[in-house]
Structure formats: structure tokens, C-alpha cells
Design an enzyme around this catalytic site. Structure first.
Site, mmCIF file in Angstrom:
data_model
loop_
_atom_site.group_PDB
_atom_site.id
_atom_site.type_symbol
_atom_site.label_atom_id
_atom_site.label_comp_id
_atom_site.label_asym_id
_atom_site.label_seq_id
_atom_site.Cartn_x
_atom_site.Cartn_y
_atom_site.Cartn_z
ATOM 1 N N GLY A 95 5.874 -4.005 -2.342
ATOM 2 C CA GLY A 95 5.605 -3.367 -1.063
ATOM 3 C C GLY A 95 4.593 -2.244 -1.129
ATOM 4 O O GLY A 95 4.193 -1.696 -0.107
ATOM 5 N N HIS A 96 4.128 -1.900 -2.332
ATOM 6 C CA HIS A 96 3.216 -0.742 -2.492
ATOM 7 C C HIS A 96 2.131 -1.054 -3.504
ATOM 8 O O HIS A 96 2.164 -0.514 -4.617
ATOM 9 C CB HIS A 96 4.006 0.482 -2.939
ATOM 10 N N PHE A 97 1.215 -1.820 -3.310
ATOM 11 C CA PHE A 97 0.859 -2.598 -2.126
ATOM 12 C C PHE A 97 0.767 -4.051 -2.550
ATOM 13 O O PHE A 97 0.375 -4.326 -3.680
ATOM 14 C CB PHE A 97 -0.473 -2.108 -1.575
ATOM 15 N N VAL B 250 0.070 -0.178 -6.652
ATOM 16 C CA VAL B 250 -0.143 1.200 -7.082
ATOM 17 C C VAL B 250 1.220 1.875 -7.153
ATOM 18 O O VAL B 250 2.020 1.773 -6.209
ATOM 19 C CB VAL B 250 -1.052 1.962 -6.086
#
Length: 144
Positions: free
Chosen positions: A47-49, A54
């Protein structure tokens, strides 16, 4: 050198929130150097990203604080009881200099700035390949 099994004696964090894999240097009352191997399997990367993973900056600061907590307890010569907690009291002067991505190895360097009773102030720097990724000053309170 302090391995993951001993680290788990000093901090209550467990997967997926245990963010220090090893302590490679420790000077009681002064400083600590820990390692975090960042892998693509970290639970935050999807989810990041999704297309450009990252490591979240707040988790880098958390990793620094976890290494610092090991230093604090080792300096005190105590192993915390199961009810002891270490909480952030403040985080200041944070700078993010480069992204941390899968495959990086974070070198977590923390030094004690001062301590008054159960309040500890640290200066931390997280590096990747000798390059500063994140730096911060933070205070933690130990609740027993």
C-alpha cells in the site's frame, strides 16, 4: 552483537512491528548501532506504494526508537517486565534525505543526548550504504 532473540527480551514489539534485526554495536550510556534489513515482503509495501515501494518515514523513526530502547534498558542493566512500555514524548528536527526501498539495509545509529529519571533524549540517524536516509531527535518515556 545482539541477535533478534535477545532484542525481543528488551522491547515488546513483534512481527510485523519489530523493526530491528540485529544490534551490531553498543556502548553502554552512549550509543547503539542496529540493522534493519528491508525486504519486499514488508507488510506496508503493497500500500506504500504499489508501483514504487517506499518504507514509510514514520517506520524509520520507529526503527531508530526501537534500537534506542534496547540501548536504554541495557544501559540501566535491566530487562523490562512485561508491563513496561516505552512511549514517544517528542520527535523533533526530522529530515528525510532519501527513500528507503526493498533491498536496502538500514543502519540505525542512536546516541543518548541526556536522561532524566525515566525520560531519555536521543539523536538518531538512519543510513543506507553510508548515505543518510533519515535523521531525527526524539524523547521517550519509560513507563513501568
Amino acid at each position: 552483537m545482539i541477535d533478534i532473540n535477545e532484542i525481543k527480551k528488551y522491547i515488546p514489539h513483534r512481527y510485523p512491528f519489530l523493526l530491528v534485526d540485529r544490534i551490531i554495536e553498543l556502548e553502554l550510556g552512549k550509543r547503539v548501532v542496529g540493522l534493519k534489513n528491508v525486504t519486499v515482503n514488508e507488510p506496508f509495501f503493497p500500500g506504500h506504494f504499489p508501483h514504487n515501494p517506499v518504507m514509510p518515514g514514520v517506520l524509520i523513526i520507529e526503527a531508530l526508537a526501537q534500537a534506542a530502547a534496547v540501548l536504554a534498558f541495557k544501559t540501566e542493566g535491566t530487562v523490562p517486565d512485561p508491563d513496561a512500555m516505552v512511549y514517544f514524548a517528542s520527535v523533533d528536527n526530522v529530515r528525510f534525505k532519501r527513500p528507503v526501498v526493498p533491498g536496502d539495509q538500514l543502519l540505525l545509529e542512536c546516541e543518548i543526548v541526556r536522561t532524566i529519571r525515566n525520560i531519555w533524549k536521543f539523536k538518531g540517524v538512519a543510513r543506507v550504504g553510508g548515505e543518510v536516509a533519515t535523521e531525527a531527535e526524539f524523547m521517550c518515556a519509560i513507563k513501568r
